[in-house]
Scaffold this active site. Sequence first.
Site, PDB file in Angstrom:
ATOM      1  N   HIS A   1       3.743  -2.364   3.015  1.00 54.41           N
ATOM      2  CA  HIS A   1       3.765  -1.016   2.442  1.00 54.41           C
ATOM      3  C   HIS A   1       5.051  -0.779   1.665  1.00 54.41           C
ATOM      4  O   HIS A   1       6.131  -1.202   2.103  1.00 54.41           O
ATOM      5  CB  HIS A   1       3.633   0.039   3.550  1.00 54.41           C
ATOM      6  CG  HIS A   1       2.320   0.004   4.266  1.00 54.41           C
ATOM      7  ND1 HIS A   1       2.033  -0.927   5.253  1.00 54.41           N
ATOM      8  CD2 HIS A   1       1.200   0.767   4.123  1.00 54.41           C
ATOM      9  CE1 HIS A   1       0.788  -0.724   5.691  1.00 54.41           C
ATOM     10  NE2 HIS A   1       0.271   0.288   5.027  1.00 54.41           N
TER      11      HIS A   1
ATOM     12  N   ASP B   1       0.822  -1.212   0.000  1.00 56.91           N
ATOM     13  CA  ASP B   1       0.000   0.000   0.000  1.00 56.91           C
ATOM     14  C   ASP B   1       0.856   1.261   0.000  1.00 56.91           C
ATOM     15  O   ASP B   1       2.041   1.245   0.361  1.00 56.91           O
ATOM     16  CB  ASP B   1      -0.900   0.025   1.239  1.00 56.91           C
ATOM     17  CG  ASP B   1      -2.033  -0.976   1.165  1.00 56.91           C
ATOM     18  OD1 ASP B   1      -2.015  -1.829   0.259  1.00 56.91           O
ATOM     19  OD2 ASP B   1      -2.932  -0.917   2.031  1.00 56.91           O
ATOM     20  N   ASP B   2       0.211   2.366  -0.391  1.00 60.73           N
ATOM     21  CA  ASP B   2       0.720   3.738  -0.240  1.00 60.73           C
ATOM     22  C   ASP B   2       1.777   4.132  -1.263  1.00 60.73           C
ATOM     23  O   ASP B   2       2.309   5.238  -1.194  1.00 60.73           O
ATOM     24  CB  ASP B   2       1.276   3.991   1.165  1.00 60.73           C
ATOM     25  CG  ASP B   2       0.243   3.843   2.253  1.00 60.73           C
ATOM     26  OD1 ASP B   2      -0.947   3.665   1.910  1.00 60.73           O
ATOM     27  OD2 ASP B   2       0.611   3.874   3.438  1.00 60.73           O
TER      28      ASP B   2
ATOM     29  N   HIS C   1      -4.969   9.734   0.572  1.00 62.95           N
ATOM     30  CA  HIS C   1      -4.927   8.992   1.845  1.00 62.95           C
ATOM     31  C   HIS C   1      -5.367   9.829   3.046  1.00 62.95           C
ATOM     32  O   HIS C   1      -5.216   9.418   4.195  1.00 62.95           O
ATOM     33  CB  HIS C   1      -3.497   8.472   2.081  1.00 62.95           C
ATOM     34  CG  HIS C   1      -3.415   7.225   2.918  1.00 62.95           C
ATOM     35  ND1 HIS C   1      -3.530   7.220   4.295  1.00 62.95           N
ATOM     36  CD2 HIS C   1      -3.203   5.934   2.567  1.00 62.95           C
ATOM     37  CE1 HIS C   1      -3.380   5.977   4.751  1.00 62.95           C
ATOM     38  NE2 HIS C   1      -3.188   5.175   3.713  1.00 62.95           N
TER      39      HIS C   1
ATOM     40  N   HIS D   1      -5.970   3.091  -4.160  1.00 66.15           N
ATOM     41  CA  HIS D   1      -5.864   3.375  -2.717  1.00 66.15           C
ATOM     42  C   HIS D   1      -6.229   4.825  -2.408  1.00 66.15           C
ATOM     43  O   HIS D   1      -5.747   5.384  -1.435  1.00 66.15           O
ATOM     44  CB  HIS D   1      -4.443   3.064  -2.253  1.00 66.15           C
ATOM     45  CG  HIS D   1      -4.296   2.804  -0.783  1.00 66.15           C
ATOM     46  ND1 HIS D   1      -5.157   1.993  -0.065  1.00 66.15           N
ATOM     47  CD2 HIS D   1      -3.373   3.239   0.119  1.00 66.15           C
ATOM     48  CE1 HIS D   1      -4.767   1.938   1.198  1.00 66.15           C
ATOM     49  NE2 HIS D   1      -3.695   2.695   1.344  1.00 66.15           N
TER      50      HIS D   1
END
Length: 434
Positions: A226, A74-75, A128, A124
């Site tokens: 991540h 992720d991210d 965020h 995603h």
Amino acid sequence: MAQRSQEWMKLKGMLTGQQTLDHSCGRGHKWQRLMIWCSFAVLLLTGVLGVHTPSVAAAEKRDSSDKVVYLSFDDGPGKHTSEILDILRDANVSATFFVLGEHAERMPEMIKRIHRESHAIGNHTYNHEYSEIYRNFQTFWQQIKQTEDIVNDIVGIRPALVRAPGGTYGHFDHTYFELLKKAGYTVMDWNVDSGDSKRRNVPASEITAHATDIPAGTSSAVVLMHDGGAHAETVKALPNIIRYYKQQGYRFEVMQASDQPVQFQVKPAVKYKNRQTPSAGWIARNIDTNAAQWVAAKPFKIELGYMTVELSSDEYRIKDKEILVPLRDYINKLGGRISWDQSTGTATTWWRDKIVQIDPDQGILTSKRLHDRNGQSVQAVMERRAGTIWVSAGDLMEQFGAKKHKIQSRDSEWVMTINPPWTSMDDRHYYSKI
């Protein structure tokens, strides 16, 4: 008995037009039918056609303990994405990257590499920011569409996979889940948390321990890690994580929108309790029209000249730019036969005058005609999931005798046209004489 078998073979297309050209009607034609049936019976008795092999149901039973791991990051993309991709490449492992739109804009070449190396790309959101995306669904939607457009501009695909920042628990209510599903998205949480974002500088040993802590009774592990931000320790832990799952007999797969989603229970935080549901007009303008864009939302039609096979959106998958079909269901739709050999881990199919053996572990299709000893083998796109073998429809049909096939995306469907079709006027004339 022989006549009934003859009729069965005629129905299944096991007799060829060429045999018509070599034989005439009357006594010679009866002798031809007898010889074909005898040859077929010999093959059955010798087990060439798998008469002693377990059924496909046995294959499903065998694969009921199949273990799959989905590595997800992720991210990103971030400063460590390249290192992670290097490790995955060297280990011959694929993963799923849930990217942020703002980072994808900044690092388009990394998005291209993720796609080029056959990893899956998920959405995603754009930035965020919890205070924005969980304020109301419309803002979350705007960020999903913004990131989707960015990825599409870079690599020409629109991710149908969505992962909520921080996970859905405490953030999503039923409206988020229901509207995203209606719009054609699949929301994916996780069931194994590496813990690499619990605090700053979590050591690699701790990340490895958490990333391999699989819940009891789970055969499908979705691992959260991540690649964005300061996650150098995740890079250090990754080789050990991959090694562990390989040693435990897990297969590595990428997530797809057609997969059964892993989702947390709905329990939105108190601060979100006053969120308003979008109006019916907004839903009609945005949600109702969105699902039509997805490949997975279109039916798939295979045109075989005189015959058409249709698959619904949940009866095929997309992998490596190929359309994969579930082998057993597809063969049944064609009117063919299939059996499974548990000892070799291969499936054997019969359709018309062709036998095609499928080796899902090696990714090999081997075809031959009924009377041939040796076959021709080709590498094909395929995979095995939860007891089902998925194989490229185009590769399979070429092994069944198609000289050429073409796949087109139309507004309402995908169409694969077999060119030239097997069935000609000679074939039909032959069938009418039997």
